[in-house]
Every structure is written in C-alpha cells, then in structure tokens.
Motif scaffolding. Structure first.
Motif, short mmCIF file in Angstrom:
data_model
loop_
_atom_site.label_atom_id
_atom_site.label_comp_id
_atom_site.label_asym_id
_atom_site.label_seq_id
_atom_site.Cartn_x
_atom_site.Cartn_y
_atom_site.Cartn_z
N ASN A 4 0.37 -1.38 -0.05
CA ASN A 4 0.19 -0.17 -0.10
C ASN A 4 0.84 1.21 -0.31
N LEU A 5 1.75 0.95 0.85
CA LEU A 5 2.68 2.23 0.80
C LEU A 5 3.72 2.72 -0.75
N LYS A 6 3.91 1.95 -1.15
CA LYS A 6 4.27 1.59 -2.29
C LYS A 6 3.05 2.47 -3.38
N SER A 7 2.31 1.67 -3.30
CA SER A 7 1.11 2.63 -3.97
C SER A 7 1.19 4.03 -3.61
N ALA A 39 13.31 -0.16 4.77
CA ALA A 39 11.72 0.79 4.70
C ALA A 39 12.60 1.92 5.09
N MET A 40 13.66 2.32 6.27
CA MET A 40 13.96 3.21 7.23
C MET A 40 15.02 4.32 5.58
N ASP A 41 15.68 3.37 4.94
CA ASP A 41 16.10 3.95 4.30
C ASP A 41 15.53 4.52 3.61
N ILE A 76 -0.48 10.63 4.34
CA ILE A 76 -1.07 9.53 4.52
C ILE A 76 0.72 8.41 4.53
N ILE A 77 1.42 8.79 3.43
CA ILE A 77 2.59 8.47 2.81
C ILE A 77 3.49 8.34 4.94
N GLY A 78 3.39 9.58 5.44
CA GLY A 78 4.17 9.58 6.60
C GLY A 78 3.50 8.62 8.03
N CYS A 83 4.35 3.94 11.19
CA CYS A 83 3.66 2.83 11.45
C CYS A 83 4.55 1.56 10.79
N LEU A 84 5.74 1.70 10.03
CA LEU A 84 6.18 0.50 9.64
C LEU A 84 7.81 0.96 10.79
N GLU A 85 7.75 1.75 10.71
CA GLU A 85 9.47 1.69 12.03
C GLU A 85 8.28 1.58 13.61
N LEU A 86 7.12 1.96 13.79
CA LEU A 86 7.10 2.04 15.27
C LEU A 86 6.15 0.61 15.46
#
Length: 210
Positions: A4-7, A39-41, A76-78, A83-86
C-alpha cells in the motif's frame, strides 16, 4: 502494508509528473523502489525531498485538486512510514482521513453594502478533501481495480458538476465569481470594504464562523 505504501508513492509520483515536477516524480519512484530492501532508508530518502529551500516545500499548485492530493499523500505516506518503524497497525492511525466534515468556505464580505462574493475555486474546494479522503481509505480497506491516481483523475473532472450542485446551496444575493476579489474594491458599491470571512455548511445553509 509495504505494498500500500508503494502504491501511494506511485500515485505521488504520478501527481508530480502531471504537474511537471519531473525531478520530484523520479525521486518518489526511487523511494518506492527502496521500500522493500530497507524501509527506513527509503524513509530517510523520502524526507530529504522536504528538506528546505528548493525542495518540495517550495512548489505550488494552481489546481485545488492537485494541491489537496499533494498534502493528503504527504500525510498518509508519513503515517505509513511511522507505522512501519513503530510496528503499528495503519488502520488505527487514520482519524484525520475519516472526518467527513466539509472544509470552511472563504467568503468576501462587503462591510459597506453587505454584498457577498465566493470564487468558484473556493466553493469547489470545500468538497475536495473529503472526496480524496474517500479515495485513500478505499486503497487501505479494499482493492480498487484502478490506482488511486487513476481514480483521482476521473474525480477531478467532476468540478463542473460539483460547482453546479453547490451553487444551489448559495444564498441568492451572493455572487459566484471566477477570480479572487481580494485587494479589489467591491464590485457592487466600489468601496474598498471587502473582508474575508469563513462560512460552514450544515447541509441546509452556510453560516458564518465566529
């Protein structure tokens, strides 16, 4: 979550390409390609696009549809990256996209003759955020056949229909104009007495916010 993030990043790239910001469109493409590897990079690279002068913080959009989508996608991207990080569930972080209230309407009010002027752009803009919120939530909670940007491009074409629909809600003694009358004399009495006021629509009428 990463798909979804990539979309959303792909839709951001498509928007920037449409608005002729090709350098930043390529930037978002590169962020999208980095997501699966790290993802973090990817997030670090993404945030550098908003790092100050000469970045995405400095670009402007004349079209209210593009302007709103730009800010909604940034949000939404932020949220997705955070959410991925935490390790949070994205569906618990969507309160700002589930608010169906209409945006306030800017009305140019003459303090001398009591005339009211509303621009077509401002009238349409009261509806756009809620409509784009719906597109974003569809991507999160379902699997649309078309990308967010493809559906957005179709929605953008409804401006004339929206204007016609919203015109019916405006008081008869108000005037809907094409260009912003700010810093100009009142078109009715020619006095320099226009002041900007915000109005809200309750489903029946527009009322001034105090």
């Amino acid at each position: 979550m990463q798909e979804n993030l990539k979309s959303f990043l792909a839709s951001f790239s498509a928007l920037l390409d449409y608005e002729n910001h090709h350098q930043w469109s390529h930037w978002m493409n590169s962020v999208e390609k980095m997501v699966d590897a790290n993802a973090m990079d990817a997030y670090d690279h993404y945030t550098k696009a908003f790092g100050g002068a000469g970045t995405l913080n400095d670009i402007h959009f004349q079209d209210p549809w593009s302007f709103t989508l730009f800010w909604k996608l940034r949000a939404i991207i932020g949220i997705y990256f955070q959410c991925l990080e935490l390790d949070k569930d994205i569906k618990t972080q969507l309160s700002e996209f589930q608010d169906e209230k209409l945006e306030s309407l800017k009305v140019h009010c003459c303090s001398h003759c009591q005339s009211r002027f509303v621009t077509q752009r401002d009238l349409i803009a009261t509806q756009i955020p809620a409509k784009i919120n719906t597109l974003i939530l569809e991507d999160i909670f379902s699997s649309p056949m078309k990308t967010l940007y493809e559906r957005f491009a179709v929605l953008r074409k409804t401006s004339s229909e929206l204007l016609e629909e919203l015109t019916e809600t405006i008081d008869e003694d108000w005037e809907i104009v094409r260009s912003d009358p700010w810093y100009q004399p009142c078109a009715k009495c020619n006095e320099n007495s226009l002041k900007l006021q915000s109005y809200k629509y309750d489903g029946l009428k527009w009322s001034m916010l105090t």
